[in-house]
Design a protein around this motif. Structure first.
Motif, PDB file in Angstrom:
ATOM      1  N   SER A   1       0.929  -1.410  -0.031  1.00  0.00           N
ATOM      2  CA  SER A   1       0.080   0.115  -0.086  1.00  0.00           C
ATOM      3  C   SER A   1       0.867   1.274   0.060  1.00  0.00           C
ATOM      4  O   SER A   1       2.131   1.139   0.411  1.00  0.00           O
ATOM      5  N   PRO A   2       0.460   2.554  -0.619  1.00  0.00           N
ATOM      6  CA  PRO A   2       1.412   3.538  -0.533  1.00  0.00           C
ATOM      7  C   PRO A   2       1.753   3.802   0.951  1.00  0.00           C
ATOM      8  O   PRO A   2       1.085   3.674   1.846  1.00  0.00           O
ATOM      9  N   ILE A   3       3.030   4.317   0.963  1.00  0.00           N
ATOM     10  CA  ILE A   3       3.766   4.603   2.217  1.00  0.00           C
ATOM     11  C   ILE A   3       3.645   6.068   2.427  1.00  0.00           C
ATOM     12  O   ILE A   3       4.162   6.630   1.675  1.00  0.00           O
ATOM     13  N   THR A   4       2.993   6.465   3.447  1.00  0.00           N
ATOM     14  CA  THR A   4       2.471   7.796   3.391  1.00  0.00           C
ATOM     15  C   THR A   4       3.224   8.618   5.114  1.00  0.00           C
ATOM     16  O   THR A   4       2.730   7.776   5.877  1.00  0.00           O
ATOM     17  N   GLY A   5       4.031   9.321   4.838  1.00  0.00           N
ATOM     18  CA  GLY A   5       4.659  10.214   5.956  1.00  0.00           C
ATOM     19  C   GLY A   5       5.802   9.412   6.565  1.00  0.00           C
ATOM     20  O   GLY A   5       5.973   8.271   6.269  1.00  0.00           O
ATOM     21  N   MET A   6       6.730  10.557   7.117  1.00  0.00           N
ATOM     22  CA  MET A   6       7.885   9.740   7.430  1.00  0.00           C
ATOM     23  C   MET A   6       7.958   8.788   8.625  1.00  0.00           C
ATOM     24  O   MET A   6       8.859   7.557   8.441  1.00  0.00           O
TER      25      MET A   6
ATOM     26  N   VAL B   1       5.820   6.135   8.964  1.00  0.00           N
ATOM     27  CA  VAL B   1       5.604   4.774   8.138  1.00  0.00           C
ATOM     28  C   VAL B   1       6.734   4.577   7.356  1.00  0.00           C
ATOM     29  O   VAL B   1       6.991   3.312   7.153  1.00  0.00           O
ATOM     30  N   PHE B   2       7.187   5.656   6.682  1.00  0.00           N
ATOM     31  CA  PHE B   2       8.384   5.440   5.763  1.00  0.00           C
ATOM     32  C   PHE B   2       9.680   4.778   6.537  1.00  0.00           C
ATOM     33  O   PHE B   2      10.345   3.763   6.170  1.00  0.00           O
ATOM     34  N   LYS B   3       9.834   5.373   7.662  1.00  0.00           N
ATOM     35  CA  LYS B   3      10.933   4.917   8.573  1.00  0.00           C
ATOM     36  C   LYS B   3      10.745   3.388   8.942  1.00  0.00           C
ATOM     37  O   LYS B   3      11.519   2.535   8.951  1.00  0.00           O
ATOM     38  N   ASP B   4       9.646   3.097   9.275  1.00  0.00           N
ATOM     39  CA  ASP B   4       9.069   1.639   9.734  1.00  0.00           C
ATOM     40  C   ASP B   4       9.269   0.733   8.598  1.00  0.00           C
ATOM     41  O   ASP B   4       9.778  -0.249   8.746  1.00  0.00           O
ATOM     42  N   PHE B   5       8.877   1.109   7.396  1.00  0.00           N
ATOM     43  CA  PHE B   5       9.250   0.317   6.323  1.00  0.00           C
ATOM     44  C   PHE B   5      10.504  -0.039   6.106  1.00  0.00           C
ATOM     45  O   PHE B   5      10.990  -1.436   6.096  1.00  0.00           O
ATOM     46  N   TYR B   6      11.589   1.112   6.256  1.00  0.00           N
ATOM     47  CA  TYR B   6      13.067   0.755   6.142  1.00  0.00           C
ATOM     48  C   TYR B   6      13.591  -0.152   7.239  1.00  0.00           C
ATOM     49  O   TYR B   6      14.377  -0.933   6.995  1.00  0.00           O
ATOM     50  N   ARG B   7      12.982   0.168   8.330  1.00  0.00           N
ATOM     51  CA  ARG B   7      13.842  -0.490   9.605  1.00  0.00           C
ATOM     52  C   ARG B   7      13.022  -1.622   9.812  1.00  0.00           C
ATOM     53  O   ARG B   7      13.862  -2.785  10.418  1.00  0.00           O
ATOM     54  N   ASN B   8      11.829  -2.034   9.332  1.00  0.00           N
ATOM     55  CA  ASN B   8      11.099  -3.366   9.782  1.00  0.00           C
ATOM     56  C   ASN B   8      10.653  -4.216   8.681  1.00  0.00           C
ATOM     57  O   ASN B   8      10.476  -5.276   8.819  1.00  0.00           O
ATOM     58  N   ASN B   9       9.803  -3.556   7.704  1.00  0.00           N
ATOM     59  CA  ASN B   9       9.227  -4.194   6.503  1.00  0.00           C
ATOM     60  C   ASN B   9       9.831  -4.439   5.159  1.00  0.00           C
ATOM     61  O   ASN B   9       9.336  -5.127   4.589  1.00  0.00           O
ATOM     62  N   ARG B  10      11.102  -3.926   5.022  1.00  0.00           N
ATOM     63  CA  ARG B  10      11.660  -4.030   3.601  1.00  0.00           C
ATOM     64  C   ARG B  10      12.009  -5.623   3.805  1.00  0.00           C
ATOM     65  O   ARG B  10      12.705  -6.002   4.604  1.00  0.00           O
ATOM     66  N   ILE B  11      11.740  -6.207   2.772  1.00  0.00           N
ATOM     67  CA  ILE B  11      12.317  -7.729   2.583  1.00  0.00           C
ATOM     68  C   ILE B  11      13.754  -7.858   2.068  1.00  0.00           C
ATOM     69  O   ILE B  11      14.242  -9.013   2.308  1.00  0.00           O
ATOM     70  N   ILE B  12      14.428  -6.773   1.828  1.00  0.00           N
ATOM     71  CA  ILE B  12      15.808  -7.101   1.519  1.00  0.00           C
ATOM     72  C   ILE B  12      16.624  -6.735   2.762  1.00  0.00           C
ATOM     73  O   ILE B  12      16.673  -5.962   3.410  1.00  0.00           O
TER      74      ILE B  12
END
Length: 117
Positions: A39-44, A46-57
């Motif tokens: 889903s669209p990642i909106t706001g810093m 959520v963006f930080k959470d994506f890179y810290r916890n959800n990015r599969i790489i």
């Protein structure tokens, strides 16, 4: 125009080095990031959470083949090789489209050719 190119290069260097604070500094607090499979990642926050916890790489390297700057837009073509958190190897070509406001990216949209990561 040269400054925007330097900013996107700074982003890829930071993400490959897992330098999250430098990575985050390229984007505005109200960033909107669109990426296949999410889903669209909106706001810093959520963006930080994506890179810290959800990015599969887990780790990898971006190789950039083309950067087109037409303010406020920057388009980047390249390829990514790396390892996912589950141990699988990953390869994909990508195109990122950035929209800038001043010296901060306010929007990024990633398109993959092949594997969604």
């Amino acid at each position: 125009m040269e400054e925007l190119e330097k900013l996107v290069r700074k982003y890829y260097d930071a993400v490959d080095a897992n330098d999250l604070e430098t990575l985050f500094s390229v984007f505005s607090e109200d960033i909107v990031y669109e990426r296949p499979g999410y889903s669209p990642i909106t706001g810093m926050k959520v963006f930080k959470d994506f890179y810290r916890n959800n990015r599969i790489i887990k780790k990898g390297k971006h190789t950039l083949s083309n950067i087109i700057v037409h303010e406020p837009y920057v388009i980047v073509e390249g390829e990514f090789r790396g390892t996912l958190k589950d141990g699988r190897e990953s390869y994909t070509k990508f195109v990122d489209v950035y929209t800038f406001s001043g010296k901060k990216a306010i929007k990024r949209h990633t398109y993959f050719d092949g594997q969604n990561v």
